[in-house]
Design an enzyme around this catalytic site. Structure first.
Site, PDB file in Angstrom:
ATOM      1  N   ASP A  10       0.872  -1.165   0.000  1.00 51.22           N
ATOM      2  CA  ASP A  10       0.000   0.000   0.000  1.00 51.22           C
ATOM      3  C   ASP A  10       0.916   1.223   0.000  1.00 51.22           C
ATOM      4  OD1 ASP A  10      -2.466   1.454   0.248  1.00 51.22           O
ATOM      5  OD2 ASP A  10      -1.976   1.760   2.360  1.00 51.22           O
ATOM      6  N   ASP A  12       0.000   4.992   0.930  1.00 46.27           N
ATOM      7  CA  ASP A  12      -0.164   5.943   2.028  1.00 46.27           C
ATOM      8  C   ASP A  12      -0.250   5.201   3.361  1.00 46.27           C
ATOM      9  OD1 ASP A  12      -0.422   7.461  -0.241  1.00 46.27           O
ATOM     10  OD2 ASP A  12      -2.503   8.037   0.113  1.00 46.27           O
ATOM     11  N   THR A  52      -2.696   0.986  -4.629  1.00 46.46           N
ATOM     12  CA  THR A  52      -3.175   2.103  -3.819  1.00 46.46           C
ATOM     13  C   THR A  52      -4.545   2.610  -4.245  1.00 46.46           C
ATOM     14  OG1 THR A  52      -2.610   4.356  -3.071  1.00 46.46           O
ATOM     15  CG2 THR A  52      -1.796   3.721  -5.247  1.00 46.46           C
ATOM     16  N   ASN A  53      -5.470   2.680  -3.289  1.00 45.13           N
ATOM     17  CA  ASN A  53      -6.745   3.364  -3.515  1.00 45.13           C
ATOM     18  C   ASN A  53      -6.442   4.859  -3.543  1.00 45.13           C
ATOM     19  OD1 ASN A  53      -8.174   0.981  -3.392  1.00 45.13           O
ATOM     20  ND2 ASN A  53      -9.080   1.370  -1.392  1.00 45.13           N
ATOM     21  N   SER A  55      -8.965   7.693  -3.846  1.00 47.60           N
ATOM     22  CA  SER A  55     -10.285   8.314  -3.973  1.00 47.60           C
ATOM     23  C   SER A  55     -10.202   9.833  -4.065  1.00 47.60           C
ATOM     24  CB  SER A  55     -11.199   7.898  -2.823  1.00 47.60           C
ATOM     25  OG  SER A  55     -10.757   8.470  -1.612  1.00 47.60           O
ATOM     26  N   LYS A 111      -9.671  -1.541  -3.215  1.00 50.05           N
ATOM     27  CA  LYS A 111      -9.551  -2.421  -2.062  1.00 50.05           C
ATOM     28  C   LYS A 111     -10.704  -2.149  -1.098  1.00 50.05           C
ATOM     29  CE  LYS A 111      -5.353  -0.849  -1.553  1.00 50.05           C
ATOM     30  NZ  LYS A 111      -4.072  -0.491  -0.953  1.00 50.05           N
TER      31      LYS A 111
END
Length: 169
Positions: A10, A12, A52-53, A55, A111
């Site tokens: 991941d 962050d 990595t998400n 949004s 995720k």
């Protein structure tokens, strides 16, 4: 499976400090031991893949181009310290996205869904049974589990010590 092992990471909270939607160059602050941990995984023969998400793109906080430039900057910064990232997968989707193209109730890449991992496994000939994911949220580990990849929860501190002591590399 005959593929290579992978370390899915991941972004962050694992590789960089999670300052709340980091996307500007000044937001790029490596977690202590991040470069050393990636080097350790490289030397152990693991392909290193960021999943990595993001949004912040869906929420209209920054563009997909800005996200990609930030990811490129992270990869370059790690490379300056001899740490090689083999691939980056980002999921700029969210159920409440401002722009329709990023709006999805449950995107397969976001995720805890395993889409990013499954694409990386297919595109880079990776063996999930020899791979692992390091995340700072349960959703990271759930994505790993759904892709057949063991997960490790990183709760802060020195990432290299974590990879050495918890992951066993």
């Amino acid at each position: 499976m005959t593929g290579r092992p992978a370390a899915f990471l991941d972004r962050d909270g694992v590789l960089i400090e999670d300052s709340g939607y980091p996307h500007r160059p000044e937001d790029l602050k490596l977690i202590p031991g991040a470069a050393a941990a990636v080097r350790r995984m490289n030397q152990a023969g693991y392909r290193t893949v960021i999943v990595t998400n993001q949004s912040g793109v869906a929420r209209g906080l920054f563009s997909e181009e800005t996200m990609n430039a930030f990811n490129d900057l992270l990869v370059a910064r790690l490379a300056e310290e001899g740490a090689i990232i083999d691939a980056v997968y980002s999921a700029p989707f969210h159920p409440e996205a401002i722009e329709a193209r990023y709006r999805h109730p449950d995107h397969p890449d976001r995720k805890p869904n395993p889409g990013m991992l499954l694409r990386a496994i297919a595109e880079h000939d990776l063996d999930p049974t020899q791979s692992f994911i390091i995340g700072d949220q349960t959703r990271d580990l759930q994505a790993g589990e759904r892709a057949g990849v063991v997960g490790y929860l990183f709760e802060g501190g020195d990432l290299d010590a974590f990879v050495r002591d918890v992951v066993g590399l």
